[in-house]
Design a protein around this motif. Structure first.
Motif, PDB file in Angstrom:
ATOM      1  N   MET A   1      -3.973   8.203   1.612  1.00  0.00           N
ATOM      2  CA  MET A   1      -2.688   7.662   2.065  1.00  0.00           C
ATOM      3  C   MET A   1      -1.863   7.152   0.891  1.00  0.00           C
ATOM      4  O   MET A   1      -2.408   6.712  -0.099  1.00  0.00           O
ATOM      5  N   GLU A   2      -0.585   7.225   1.050  1.00  0.00           N
ATOM      6  CA  GLU A   2       0.299   6.763  -0.027  1.00  0.00           C
ATOM      7  C   GLU A   2       0.384   5.245  -0.076  1.00  0.00           C
ATOM      8  O   GLU A   2       0.227   4.576   0.951  1.00  0.00           O
ATOM      9  N   ALA A   3       0.649   4.761  -1.255  1.00  0.00           N
ATOM     10  CA  ALA A   3       0.800   3.314  -1.423  1.00  0.00           C
ATOM     11  C   ALA A   3       2.038   2.811  -0.670  1.00  0.00           C
ATOM     12  O   ALA A   3       2.995   3.551  -0.455  1.00  0.00           O
ATOM     13  N   VAL A   4       1.993   1.542  -0.298  1.00  0.00           N
ATOM     14  CA  VAL A   4       3.179   0.882   0.255  1.00  0.00           C
ATOM     15  C   VAL A   4       4.041   0.455  -0.925  1.00  0.00           C
ATOM     16  O   VAL A   4       3.528  -0.111  -1.897  1.00  0.00           O
ATOM     17  N   ARG A   5       5.332   0.689  -0.845  1.00  0.00           N
ATOM     18  CA  ARG A   5       6.202   0.421  -1.987  1.00  0.00           C
ATOM     19  C   ARG A   5       7.316  -0.568  -1.637  1.00  0.00           C
ATOM     20  O   ARG A   5       7.825  -0.553  -0.522  1.00  0.00           O
ATOM     21  N   ILE A   6       7.621  -1.379  -2.634  1.00  0.00           N
ATOM     22  CA  ILE A   6       8.764  -2.299  -2.511  1.00  0.00           C
ATOM     23  C   ILE A   6       9.634  -2.118  -3.758  1.00  0.00           C
ATOM     24  O   ILE A   6       9.116  -2.121  -4.874  1.00  0.00           O
ATOM     25  N   SER A   7      10.907  -2.002  -3.530  1.00  0.00           N
ATOM     26  CA  SER A   7      11.870  -2.128  -4.632  1.00  0.00           C
ATOM     27  C   SER A   7      12.617  -3.434  -4.376  1.00  0.00           C
ATOM     28  O   SER A   7      13.280  -3.570  -3.344  1.00  0.00           O
ATOM     29  N   VAL A   8      12.481  -4.371  -5.307  1.00  0.00           N
ATOM     30  CA  VAL A   8      13.152  -5.664  -5.099  1.00  0.00           C
ATOM     31  C   VAL A   8      14.649  -5.429  -4.925  1.00  0.00           C
ATOM     32  O   VAL A   8      15.295  -6.009  -4.047  1.00  0.00           O
ATOM     33  N   SER A   9      15.186  -4.532  -5.729  1.00  0.00           N
ATOM     34  CA  SER A   9      16.627  -4.266  -5.687  1.00  0.00           C
ATOM     35  C   SER A   9      17.065  -3.685  -4.343  1.00  0.00           C
ATOM     36  O   SER A   9      18.040  -4.138  -3.747  1.00  0.00           O
ATOM     37  N   ASN A  10      16.318  -2.696  -3.864  1.00  0.00           N
ATOM     38  CA  ASN A  10      16.737  -2.024  -2.620  1.00  0.00           C
ATOM     39  C   ASN A  10      16.284  -2.754  -1.368  1.00  0.00           C
ATOM     40  O   ASN A  10      16.992  -2.767  -0.362  1.00  0.00           O
TER      41      ASN A  10
ATOM     42  N   HIS B   1       4.976  -9.114   4.441  1.00  0.00           N
ATOM     43  CA  HIS B   1       4.871  -8.049   5.446  1.00  0.00           C
ATOM     44  C   HIS B   1       4.363  -6.746   4.836  1.00  0.00           C
ATOM     45  O   HIS B   1       3.497  -6.073   5.407  1.00  0.00           O
ATOM     46  N   ARG B   2       4.877  -6.421   3.661  1.00  0.00           N
ATOM     47  CA  ARG B   2       4.443  -5.166   3.023  1.00  0.00           C
ATOM     48  C   ARG B   2       3.006  -5.283   2.532  1.00  0.00           C
ATOM     49  O   ARG B   2       2.263  -4.293   2.532  1.00  0.00           O
ATOM     50  N   TYR B   3       2.623  -6.480   2.114  1.00  0.00           N
ATOM     51  CA  TYR B   3       1.234  -6.676   1.684  1.00  0.00           C
ATOM     52  C   TYR B   3       0.292  -6.477   2.869  1.00  0.00           C
ATOM     53  O   TYR B   3      -0.745  -5.810   2.752  1.00  0.00           O
ATOM     54  N   ARG B   4       0.665  -7.039   4.007  1.00  0.00           N
ATOM     55  CA  ARG B   4      -0.177  -6.895   5.206  1.00  0.00           C
ATOM     56  C   ARG B   4      -0.296  -5.426   5.620  1.00  0.00           C
ATOM     57  O   ARG B   4      -1.358  -4.961   6.018  1.00  0.00           O
ATOM     58  N   GLU B   5       0.822  -4.737   5.496  1.00  0.00           N
ATOM     59  CA  GLU B   5       0.853  -3.297   5.804  1.00  0.00           C
ATOM     60  C   GLU B   5      -0.125  -2.543   4.895  1.00  0.00           C
ATOM     61  O   GLU B   5      -0.896  -1.705   5.349  1.00  0.00           O
ATOM     62  N   ALA B   6      -0.052  -2.862   3.612  1.00  0.00           N
ATOM     63  CA  ALA B   6      -0.912  -2.197   2.627  1.00  0.00           C
ATOM     64  C   ALA B   6      -2.380  -2.521   2.886  1.00  0.00           C
ATOM     65  O   ALA B   6      -3.256  -1.653   2.797  1.00  0.00           O
ATOM     66  N   ARG B   7      -2.606  -3.749   3.249  1.00  0.00           N
ATOM     67  CA  ARG B   7      -3.988  -4.179   3.481  1.00  0.00           C
ATOM     68  C   ARG B   7      -4.558  -3.503   4.727  1.00  0.00           C
ATOM     69  O   ARG B   7      -5.708  -3.057   4.730  1.00  0.00           O
ATOM     70  N   GLN B   8      -3.733  -3.438   5.742  1.00  0.00           N
ATOM     71  CA  GLN B   8      -4.166  -2.813   6.992  1.00  0.00           C
ATOM     72  C   GLN B   8      -4.513  -1.339   6.770  1.00  0.00           C
ATOM     73  O   GLN B   8      -5.484  -0.829   7.308  1.00  0.00           O
ATOM     74  N   ALA B   9      -3.709  -0.675   5.968  1.00  0.00           N
ATOM     75  CA  ALA B   9      -3.936   0.751   5.688  1.00  0.00           C
ATOM     76  C   ALA B   9      -4.898   0.961   4.526  1.00  0.00           C
ATOM     77  O   ALA B   9      -5.229   2.095   4.193  1.00  0.00           O
ATOM     78  N   ASN B  10      -5.325  -0.135   3.942  1.00  0.00           N
ATOM     79  CA  ASN B  10      -6.202  -0.106   2.772  1.00  0.00           C
ATOM     80  C   ASN B  10      -5.653   0.788   1.654  1.00  0.00           C
ATOM     81  O   ASN B  10      -6.336   1.686   1.161  1.00  0.00           O
ATOM     82  N   VAL B  11      -4.409   0.533   1.324  1.00  0.00           N
ATOM     83  CA  VAL B  11      -3.771   1.271   0.218  1.00  0.00           C
ATOM     84  C   VAL B  11      -3.193   0.267  -0.779  1.00  0.00           C
ATOM     85  O   VAL B  11      -3.154  -0.939  -0.521  1.00  0.00           O
ATOM     86  N   ASP B  12      -2.717   0.784  -1.890  1.00  0.00           N
ATOM     87  CA  ASP B  12      -2.119  -0.083  -2.914  1.00  0.00           C
ATOM     88  C   ASP B  12      -0.721  -0.549  -2.499  1.00  0.00           C
ATOM     89  O   ASP B  12      -0.059   0.087  -1.667  1.00  0.00           O
ATOM     90  N   LEU B  13      -0.309  -1.631  -3.128  1.00  0.00           N
ATOM     91  CA  LEU B  13       1.047  -2.131  -2.943  1.00  0.00           C
ATOM     92  C   LEU B  13       1.746  -2.034  -4.294  1.00  0.00           C
ATOM     93  O   LEU B  13       1.279  -2.602  -5.286  1.00  0.00           O
ATOM     94  N   VAL B  14       2.839  -1.304  -4.347  1.00  0.00           N
ATOM     95  CA  VAL B  14       3.571  -1.111  -5.602  1.00  0.00           C
ATOM     96  C   VAL B  14       4.913  -1.835  -5.503  1.00  0.00           C
ATOM     97  O   VAL B  14       5.687  -1.581  -4.578  1.00  0.00           O
ATOM     98  N   VAL B  15       5.137  -2.749  -6.439  1.00  0.00           N
ATOM     99  CA  VAL B  15       6.398  -3.507  -6.432  1.00  0.00           C
ATOM    100  C   VAL B  15       7.191  -3.156  -7.690  1.00  0.00           C
ATOM    101  O   VAL B  15       6.728  -3.374  -8.810  1.00  0.00           O
ATOM    102  N   ASP B  16       8.374  -2.611  -7.486  1.00  0.00           N
ATOM    103  CA  ASP B  16       9.243  -2.214  -8.596  1.00  0.00           C
ATOM    104  C   ASP B  16      10.258  -3.333  -8.854  1.00  0.00           C
ATOM    105  O   ASP B  16      11.071  -3.658  -7.985  1.00  0.00           O
ATOM    106  N   LEU B  17      10.196  -3.911 -10.050  1.00  0.00           N
ATOM    107  CA  LEU B  17      11.091  -5.036 -10.392  1.00  0.00           C
ATOM    108  C   LEU B  17      12.401  -4.581 -11.034  1.00  0.00           C
ATOM    109  O   LEU B  17      13.286  -5.414 -11.264  1.00  0.00           O
ATOM    110  N   ASP B  18      12.524  -3.307 -11.324  1.00  0.00           N
ATOM    111  CA  ASP B  18      13.703  -2.841 -12.075  1.00  0.00           C
ATOM    112  C   ASP B  18      14.965  -2.741 -11.202  1.00  0.00           C
ATOM    113  O   ASP B  18      14.908  -2.917  -9.990  1.00  0.00           O
ATOM    114  N   ASP B  19      16.053  -2.445 -11.885  1.00  0.00           N
ATOM    115  CA  ASP B  19      17.371  -2.266 -11.242  1.00  0.00           C
ATOM    116  C   ASP B  19      17.901  -3.543 -10.594  1.00  0.00           C
ATOM    117  O   ASP B  19      18.623  -3.487  -9.598  1.00  0.00           O
ATOM    118  N   THR B  20      17.493  -4.682 -11.136  1.00  0.00           N
ATOM    119  CA  THR B  20      18.087  -5.956 -10.715  1.00  0.00           C
ATOM    120  C   THR B  20      18.833  -6.545 -11.916  1.00  0.00           C
ATOM    121  O   THR B  20      18.738  -6.033 -13.033  1.00  0.00           O
TER     122      THR B  20
END
Lengths: 228, 111
Positions: free
Chosen positions: B1-10, B38-57
């Motif tokens: 499964m793909e990682a859960v992703r967050i872009s702080v900017s978006n 919420h995204r961490y819980r999602e990632a944990r439930q699916a047992n996948v990584d959580l990727v947080v992108d700090l750029d574009d801010t």
């Protein structure tokens, strides 16, 4: 308002380039050249990223950096200054979840002669050292072990004395500013004046002032290339 | 499964602010409560990584990053080991932010 211009050539140039001539009517009649620098100012009582960006983008109109990502650290310094004022400038511990109500003032002056952006951040609150003097026992011990005011500020900047909240995870702001200035080299000069201390952070020079300044000033410069 | 992703900017704001909402707009606490938890819980439930992108801010205050990520441990939203193992922080613009975030998580203690 009417004011006399500085007589010495260099302060006179800075005065003219600062844009203050738009506000003050000079008492002497000498015609000065068109201002080459630009100055812009903001004032608020909150940590406001839009205001920080406004100042930064103003500077970016006039100064280009080789590494443009260094503007991000300019934004960081502005945000850290605002957060410091909002949390501590009224002398409260910052734990009470209220804004200090003390306004901050920030200005950027773009100087064509030195191809630099010069930022000044100011509040007239109690000052960093006065804020620290209302501390829990841990900090009191640290303060007592240091004889000079500038020694205390140095410890704050080095992260040895944490926030006036007494919380271990707080108080990262001033050490972050020091890291940007003294280690990462992302600004060319950074000075802090607070209470009776003058700190040239980039040069690691600290001294005690003969008079007490009520508040905090953070001044820093970034040299780049002037945009034609 | 793909990682859960967050872009702080978006997913939150391109203009991050200070630590708490009462300090001003777009705080670290707000980011944590509205997005990160919420995204961490999602990632944990699916047992996948959580990727947080700090750029574009526009850039970060240390207090924003500390409250967002260190706050995950303090507020007991995450176990330290799990968060460190699951989380990947991305920043091409300021790689030092990646180390900062990891340090804030390591230093935080549950309240």
């Amino acid at each position: 308002m009417r004011a006399s211009r500085p007589k010495n050539p260099e302060p006179r140039r800075i005065w003219n380039d600062s844009g203050l001539t738009d506000i003050f009517q000079s008492t002497d009649s000498e015609e000065l050249p068109e201002p080459r620098g630009k100055i812009i100012m903001r004032s608020m009582v909150e940590t406001n990223p839009e205001a920080a960006l406004f100042l930064r983008e103003f500077a970016q109109q006039y100064v280009t950096l080789e590494n443009e990502t260094e503007w991000l650290s300019i934004q960081t310094i502005l945000l850290e200054g605002m957060a410091n004022t909002v949390n501590h400038a009224d002398g409260s511990s910052g734990e009470e979840r209220h804004q200090s109500g003390e306004p901050w003032y920030a200005a950027v002056y773009c100087d064509e002669v030195t191809s630099s952006a010069k930022f000044t951040f100011l509040d007239t609150g109690v000052g960093i050292l006065q804020s620290l003097r209302k501390k829990p026992p841990l900090r009191d011990r640290l303060l007592m072990s240091t004889t000079s005011s500038h020694g205390v500020l140095r410890k704050v900047l080095e992260g040895e004395i944490t926030s006036s909240t007494g919380l271990k995870h707080r108080g990262e702001g001033l050490p972050e500013i020091r890291t940007i200035a003294a280690f990462d080299g992302e600004v060319d000069r950074l000075v802090i004046v607070t209470n009776d201390v003058f700190a040239d952070v980039t040069a690691t020079q600290f001294s005690t002032l003969p008079v007490d300044f009520h508040g905090t000033v953070i001044y820093w410069e970034k040299i780049g290339r002037w945009k034609p | 499964m793909e990682a859960v992703r967050i872009s702080v900017s978006n997913d939150f704001s391109p203009r991050p602010g200070g630590r708490f909402p009462w300090e001003g707009p777009n705080s670290g606490e707000e980011f944590r409560e509205k997005v990160l938890v919420h995204r961490y819980r999602e990632a944990r439930q699916a047992n996948v990584d959580l990727v947080v992108d700090l750029d574009d801010t526009s850039g970060y205050a240390s207090s924003f990053l500390e409250e967002a990520f260190g706050g995950m441990i303090r507020k007991r939203y995450a176990e330290k080991d799990d968060l460190l193992a699951r989380l990947t922080i991305l920043s091409g613009a300021q790689p030092k932010w990646v180390q900062r975030v990891e340090r804030y998580i390591r230093q935080a203690e549950p309240e």
